[in-house]
Design a protein around this motif. Structure first.
Motif, short mmCIF file in Angstrom:
data_model
loop_
_atom_site.label_atom_id
_atom_site.label_comp_id
_atom_site.label_asym_id
_atom_site.label_seq_id
_atom_site.Cartn_x
_atom_site.Cartn_y
_atom_site.Cartn_z
N ILE A 1 -10.06 9.67 4.94
CA ILE A 1 -9.17 8.85 5.17
C ILE A 1 -9.69 8.05 5.63
CG2 ILE A 1 -6.52 8.38 5.68
CD1 ILE A 1 -5.62 11.56 4.75
N GLN B 1 2.17 3.89 -10.81
CA GLN B 1 1.41 2.64 -9.51
C GLN B 1 2.25 1.22 -9.95
OE1 GLN B 1 -0.59 2.33 -7.46
NE2 GLN B 1 -0.70 5.13 -7.48
N LYS C 1 1.26 -1.02 -0.12
CA LYS C 1 -0.22 0.28 -0.17
C LYS C 1 0.65 1.40 -0.25
CE LYS C 1 -4.32 -0.11 0.09
NZ LYS C 1 -5.62 0.30 -0.37
N PRO C 2 0.76 2.10 -1.01
CA PRO C 2 1.72 3.26 -1.28
C PRO C 2 1.65 4.65 0.14
CG PRO C 2 -0.72 2.85 -3.09
CD PRO C 2 -0.08 2.41 -2.08
N ARG C 3 2.62 4.84 0.08
CA ARG C 3 2.04 5.99 1.81
C ARG C 3 3.69 6.92 1.11
NH1 ARG C 3 -1.57 3.70 3.41
NH2 ARG C 3 -1.83 1.61 5.26
N LEU C 4 3.70 7.27 0.11
CA LEU C 4 4.62 7.74 -0.79
C LEU C 4 4.67 7.82 -1.80
CD1 LEU C 4 5.72 10.79 0.38
CD2 LEU C 4 8.24 9.58 -0.24
N ILE C 5 4.48 8.43 -2.45
CA ILE C 5 5.27 8.57 -3.86
C ILE C 5 5.57 10.08 -4.28
CG2 ILE C 5 4.60 8.16 -6.35
CD1 ILE C 5 2.70 6.08 -5.71
N LYS C 6 6.68 10.08 -4.46
CA LYS C 6 7.79 10.61 -5.61
C LYS C 6 8.73 10.47 -6.60
CE LYS C 6 8.84 15.56 -6.15
NZ LYS C 6 7.33 15.87 -6.12
N GLU D 1 -6.44 7.61 -10.73
CA GLU D 1 -6.42 8.64 -11.83
C GLU D 1 -7.36 9.75 -11.69
OE1 GLU D 1 -4.36 9.79 -14.57
OE2 GLU D 1 -4.73 7.50 -14.75
N TYR E 1 -4.62 12.81 -2.44
CA TYR E 1 -4.83 11.47 -1.64
C TYR E 1 -5.33 10.45 -2.68
CZ TYR E 1 -5.26 8.08 2.25
OH TYR E 1 -5.13 6.63 2.62
N LEU F 1 0.59 5.38 10.88
CA LEU F 1 -0.98 5.92 10.59
C LEU F 1 -0.41 7.22 10.40
CD1 LEU F 1 -3.17 4.61 13.59
CD2 LEU F 1 -3.74 4.84 11.40
N ALA G 1 -4.88 10.17 -6.00
CA ALA G 1 -3.80 9.77 -6.68
C ALA G 1 -2.77 8.77 -6.59
CB ALA G 1 -2.93 11.64 -7.72
N LEU G 2 -2.25 9.29 -4.75
CA LEU G 2 -1.39 8.35 -4.16
C LEU G 2 -2.38 7.07 -3.89
CD1 LEU G 2 1.36 7.83 -2.22
CD2 LEU G 2 -1.03 8.50 0.08
N LEU G 3 -3.12 6.76 -3.89
CA LEU G 3 -3.25 5.55 -3.92
C LEU G 3 -3.93 5.16 -5.55
CD1 LEU G 3 -5.99 5.52 -1.21
CD2 LEU G 3 -4.00 5.24 -0.91
N GLY G 4 -3.93 5.78 -6.64
CA GLY G 4 -3.09 4.85 -7.79
C GLY G 4 -4.88 5.85 -8.08
N ILE H 1 -0.18 8.24 7.07
CA ILE H 1 -1.60 7.82 6.58
C ILE H 1 -2.17 9.61 6.34
CG2 ILE H 1 -3.36 7.03 5.77
CD1 ILE H 1 -2.60 4.91 7.41
N PHE H 2 -2.20 10.06 7.67
CA PHE H 2 -3.25 10.95 7.77
C PHE H 2 -2.15 12.46 7.81
CE2 PHE H 2 -5.53 8.05 9.83
CZ PHE H 2 -6.65 8.39 9.06
N THR I 1 -9.71 13.81 6.83
CA THR I 1 -8.93 12.82 7.99
C THR I 1 -10.47 11.90 8.13
OG1 THR I 1 -9.03 15.26 9.08
CG2 THR I 1 -8.04 12.84 9.81
N LEU J 1 2.43 17.17 -8.08
CA LEU J 1 2.49 15.91 -8.02
C LEU J 1 1.07 15.54 -9.11
CD1 LEU J 1 1.79 15.32 -4.29
CD2 LEU J 1 3.75 14.39 -5.77
N PHE K 1 -0.03 13.26 5.60
CA PHE K 1 0.63 12.77 3.88
C PHE K 1 1.40 13.84 2.84
CE2 PHE K 1 -2.22 13.97 0.98
CZ PHE K 1 -3.61 14.18 1.54
N ARG L 1 -9.91 3.51 4.64
CA ARG L 1 -9.15 3.15 5.81
C ARG L 1 -10.12 1.55 5.81
NH1 ARG L 1 -4.83 1.93 7.90
NH2 ARG L 1 -5.06 2.22 9.24
N THR M 1 0.21 8.79 -13.83
CA THR M 1 0.00 7.48 -12.47
C THR M 1 0.30 6.37 -12.67
OG1 THR M 1 -1.91 9.99 -12.55
CG2 THR M 1 -1.40 8.17 -10.18
#
Lengths: 165, 926
Positions: free
Chosen positions: B11, A29, A13-18, B64, B57, A106, B59-62, A109-110, B8, B93, A112, B15, A25
């Protein structure tokens, strides 16, 4: 050059993508999945360096560290020092730790967005910019000071959430 | 940042989702919600920030995210820092560089760069290094340089500005005018703030590769700075990382120095040597703590790399070899890995391999390490340290290991084995044995280059051929035979089968039988090669002609078109009444011309994908010396012979191995046909592509005002690797041309860029002037270096006397009188009947013919010819010194026959001939 910084957990599970290059995108992934597959099967007794991420070019190396539930991965080209990057990951994690006091998944996640702001003080344009923890936290904290606390909305902190998540 | 409640909760919601479908549903709901909110008027800043944050956020999860950019730009323009910060983050980003709202972003960035609040400046600089478009580079470079050099800017801003510039420099080297400010950046290497020095060192490393002349001073700054860190211990306490002072800066500086030659001044040289010595001495004891060891060794490895690169003290290098020998047996796996890698670097330069060879056993052992990364490094090292003495052992170890090696490693191993064997073979039998074994073992894991190369080598060495035949037959007779082995064997027997025909069990019949037995199971391409061999057998061994014909006959009905065609053609050839054609077609292949092995190119290609140039490549000393020489010789045009013969692109790729009998592969033929087509097109059109290869593309734009003209040449880099040392020149093939056609680079244009990145383009304009009639087109010579390999392509440049023809309109009566006059005078007439099969199939063909004649510079005279489809035109060629030459053209298409007669009459025979040749070429390549 550092091509990319990724944080993901054991399940991928991604938590940071840079990425420090323009990449769509979908491909991002895909790269994340590929690297997770490569890294997650390696026991901690093996070395922290790896090659063979096809989507990132033939000359790229994966340098990673495994902390508790999280993998911190830097993808770099051959002009970076492997051990140097390994140390840099350590600096980045220590900086996170200072910000969040015992950083855990956590927090990432919150917050990011904040992770990005901290990373910005460590790496810019794919190059290391600062390694001095005091200086890194000064920059991040002073940035935070500029934000006046929101007055018109009730604030719900992380602590409150930890209970029900 | 103050947490936003909505975010919050969102998110937390995600989860809680049990399945991916749930999550997707929740995301889609939110996307719809945000879309409506964005459409509503009066959205306040807080909400805008919240929604954009949610998009980031997702986009981070993938997911589009295709909207919200405009809102992000709005946030950037906000006066509140928290909104601006998120705006810039979202843009970095989510935004693509070619987005249409890019202009608004540029405006915001240039405003923020001049802001008095340094955090706003920092945000803008950060954004520039994330999304740098050409426009940004052109508009903002000067401001960013000013931030870096201004005494008023803080260290915090200087750091960011210098890395921002680095990014711009790499993306748009031609837009940032680096030469103007490069020299002024260098003194910052001596800045007391380690953060600034670190960032500037990265920038200078890139500058040093592009402008070695302007940055020469950087070396002495770097050495002195290192001294203050390593020997004088001058640094701020905060920069100590686990007892090691500023390891990153040390590494950066040691790396920067690798791009310069060893310092000439004895003082600097001894200073550098003492720094290296100091670093090595400190590392003699292994630190106990892991982090400290990492940091210390990272410096040590870089110091060794620098020592190797500068080649300043062989004694020191031998000492390093011993130290590395200790590392490769270390219990710490990272150290083992890096020890192997650095030793490979050392092996690439050190004078005597003896010290390294004492560890050969350990290194071979490492091929079996549990960690694939370590195995890979061991392979690289074995490849680098191989020499004539150790080749046999190393190659046989690699072959042995091949069977159990990871799939991902096998191709590289196969390539390396092939190269080493070819390089260090002292006995022919060894070469053949190893290679046949290699194709049998690893055939599935390697490209065609390997078997092509084997055939090339056998063809080029007479002494090899007899033995190769024996082995080939043996291979075919073995119970199993790999595809590639089958191809090599078939090829070799087809060429040299007669050499062993008198030996027992090797009679022509035996050879054919062996071939047939394996052919049935082969793939299409293998069977194709085998069929050609059968054809060759008919020529070599007339006694088995009937048998061979039987085989061919069977394949005449093959389902596969390629096989069928070969079989039919060979069958027809062999059953012709005249027997002259057969020996000519199947004559023995000539040896291949010497050229760089495709194996090497393939291997080097793997290592070309890096931002900073590699300072070395894996592989023995020769190849690295060669690279060094190339680098040194690139400015001096008069340096002796180039290290490796430049290749003419047309003949270069792929390694031409005749699949059929003609000596050119279909791809090669297609390539030649393609470039001919490009050339022909430029004979009647003013701009277009002249050459389109795998690495580069060349385009041409021309404008003529006879007797003068201007031709622009555009060179584009199509590959993923940068190209360097570009030169674009025009030479006349025919010496005598020089005075008739004068070609000079146009005045007032800047120099070519030093390098071209992927998709980058360079251009040069040439002024051409036609002083007299000339017969031969000039040659365009494009030279460049890619991945260390110099390449030269020579292309015929479409500039002919016909290009200096202007249309002239005359009456029909005038035309006929001149046509007759010229015909009677018989000064210059050219007539050709050309095949034009397209006339009957394409209804627009006549119009196309008209366009061609018009495009070639003639005025069309309407109604001159009784036959409406016939085309007549008039033009006049203008030269500066020899006057003007009238030229008439008549084109008579005959769709029924698929033929067209073209007649040209001119007042100069060369003009007529050149125009005829051009028209001929244009028709042919349609």
């Amino acid at each position: 050059m550092i091509k990319s910084v990724l944080i993901f957990n054991q399940l991928g599970k991604p938590r940071l993508i840079k990425f420090y290059e323009q990449i769509g995108t979908t491909l991002q992934q895909e790269i994340l999945r590929e690297i997770h597959a490569l890294v997650a099967k390696r026991p901690d007794t093996q070395c922290n360096f790896l090659e063979g991420c096809r989507s990132m070019g033939t000359d790229s190396r994966i340098i990673y560290r495994h902390y508790a539930t999280l993998y911190f991965v830097f993808v770099v080209d051959s002009s970076e020092s492997e051990l140097g990057i390994l140390d840099l990951i350590q600096v980045f994690v220590e900086a996170l730790d200072r910000m969040f006091e015992n950083v855990c998944e956590l927090d990432l996640i919150f917050h990011f967005d904040e992770i990005h702001y901290i990373l910005m003080e460590v790496v810019e344009a794919g190059m290391v910019i600062e390694t001095n923890l005091t200086e890194i936290s000064r920059a991040v904290n002073e940035g935070k000071q500029l934000i006046k606390p929101a007055t018109d909305h009730s604030r719900l902190g992380i602590g409150a959430l930890r209970g029900f998540v | 940042m103050a947490p936003m409640k909505g975010l919050t909760v969102f998110i937390a919601d995600l989860r809680k989702c049990r399945s991916h479908e749930d999550e997707e549903k929740r995301v889609n709901k939110e996307l719809a919600n945000i879309r409506t909110k964005f459409k509503e008027p009066g959205l306040n800043g807080y909400n805008r920030k919240k929604y954009v944050c949610k998009l980031v956020y997702m986009a981070l999860l993938g997911y589009e995210v295709s909207f919200g950019h405009r809102e992000a730009v709005d946030l950037v323009n906000s006066a509140k820092y928290s909104e601006k910060q998120i705006g810039y983050l979202a843009i970095s980003l989510l935004m693509e560089e070619d987005a249409d709202y890019g202009r608004m972003v540029v405006a915001a960035m240039s405003r923020d760069i001049h802001d008095t609040n340094e955090f706003n400046v920092s945000l803008a600089l950060n954004a520039v290094s994330n999304i740098c478009t050409r426009e940004i580079a052109e508009v903002l470079t000067q401001d960013i340089v000013a931030q870096l050099l201004s005494p008023a800017a803080s260290m915090f801003i200087k750091k960011k500005a210098s890395l921002c510039l680095l990014r711009l420099l790499r993306r748009y080297p031609e837009a940032v005018n680096a030469q103007q400010w490069a020299a002024r950046v260098i003194p910052y290497l001596g800045h007391r703030d380690i953060g600034v020095t670190l960032s500037v060192a990265s920038l200078v490393t890139a500058l040093a590769q592009q402008f070695p002349e302007d940055t020469r001073k950087a070396a002495s700054f770097a050495v002195r700075r290192l001294k203050s860190l390593v020997i004088d211990n001058e640094y701020a306490a905060e920069y100590i990382y686990y007892k090691v002072p500023a390891p990153w800066l040390q590494i950066k500086l040691l790396r920067l120095l690798q791009y310069f030659p060893a310092p000439e001044s004895p003082e600097l040289r001894s200073l550098l040597l003492s720094i290296l010595r100091h670093i090595i001495d400190v590392s003699q004891d292994t630190p106990r703590e892991l982090q400290q060891m990492n940091a210390q060794y990272s410096i040590l490895f870089e110091a060794i790399n620098l020592g190797i690169q500068l080649d300043i003290d062989q004694g020191l290098m031998q000492e390093c070899a011993v130290l590395l020998g200790r590392f490769i047996t270390s219990r710490e796996i990272n150290v083992r890995y890096l020890g192997l890698e650095t030793m490979a670097h050392l092996a690439a330069y050190i004078d005597s391999l003896d010290t390294i060879k004492t560890y050969q056993g350990v290194i071979i052992q490492s091929l079996r390490d549990r960690d694939v990364s370590v195995r890979r490094r061991a392979l690289d090292l074995l490849y680098s340290m191989c020499d004539v003495g150790s080749a046999k052992t190393i190659v046989s170890e690699l072959l042995r290991h091949m069977v159990v090696a990871d799939f991902t490693l096998r191709e590289e191993m196969a390539l390396k084995v092939a190269i080493l064997t070819e390089k260090y073979a002292t006995e022919y039998s060894w070469y053949v044995d190893v290679m046949m074994r290699l194709v049998s073992l690893a055939g599935d894991h390697m490209g065609d280059e390997v078997w092509h190369r084997i055939v090339q080598v056998i063809l080029g060495n007479e002494e090899l051929q007899l033995y190769a035949c024996k082995i080939a037959l043996q291979t075919l007779k073995a119970p199993v035979c790999h595809e590639s082995a089958l191809k090599v064997s078939a090829y070799v027997l087809g060429e040299f089968g007669h050499l062993i025909a008198n030996a027992p069990d090797c009679a022509p019949v035996d050879q054919l039988k062996a071939l047939q037995s394996k052919m049935a199971a082969g793939s299409q391409s293998a069977r194709a090669v085998a069929l050609t061999t059968v054809g060759k057998f008919i020529n070599l061994f007339p006694e088995i002609k009937t048998l061979c014909l039987r085989v061919l006959d069977r394949y005449r009905g093959a389902l596969d078109a390629e096989l069928q065609q070969r079989a039919c053609e060979y069958y027809a050839l062999a059953t012709l009444e005249s027997e002259d054609l057969m020996p000519t077609v199947f004559e023995e292949m000539p040896p291949f011309p010497e050229r760089r092995s495709a194996l090497m190119s393939r291997l080097l290609k793997r290592e070309a994908d890096t931002e900073d140039q590699r300072t070395w490549v894996f592989g023995g000393r020769e190849i690295n010396r060669e690279r060094k020489l190339q680098k040194a010789g690139k400015t001096a045009e008069d340096s002796e012979e180039p290290p490796s013969a430049p290749q003419v692109l047309e003949a270069l790729e792929p390694v031409g191995l005749p699949v059929a009998d003609g000596g050119q592969t279909p791809e090669e033929l297609a390539r030649v046909a393609k470039s001919k087509r490009h050339y022909a097109r430029l004979l009647w059109e003013n701009d277009g592509i002249l050459y389109d290869g795998d690495e580069i593309q060349v385009g041409l734009v021309a404008q003529y005002k006879p007797p003068a003209g201007r031709v622009g040449v555009f060179l584009g880099n199509k590959s993923t690797a940068p190209i360097y040392d570009i030169s674009i020149t025009v030479t006349s093939v025919d010496e005598s041309n020089e005075t008739q056609l004068v070609v000079q680079p146009a005045a007032g244009q800047g120099p070519l860029p030093d390098s071209l990145m992927q998709l980058g383009q360079a251009r040069v304009f040439f002024d051409v002037k036609c002083t007299d009639v000339f017969a031969t087109a000039p040659t365009l010579r494009i030279a460049y270096t890619m991945a260390g390999a110099p390449t030269v392509s020579e292309l015929q440049m479409p500039v002919t006397i016909a290009h200096f023809i202007d249309p002239v309109t005359i009456t029909v009566a005038d035309f006929f009188s001149r046509w007759k006059q010229l015909g009677d005078a018989a000064i210059g007439e050219a007539q050709n009947v050309l095949k034009t099969p397209f006339l009957s199939t394409d209804s627009g063909a006549i119009q196309w013919l008209r366009n061609v004649v018009g495009g070639a510079g003639f005025a069309l005279i309407q109604g001159a010819d009784a036959e409406p489809d016939n085309i007549v035109g008039v033009g006049i060629a203008t030269t500066e010194n020899a006057g003007r030459f009238g030229c008439l053209i008549r084109v008579e298409p005959k769709p029924a026959h698929g033929l067209t007669r073209v007649t040209i009459r001119a007042t100069n025979p060369t003009v007529a001939k050149v125009v005829a040749t051009n028209i001929n070429m244009i028709f042919e390549s349609r």
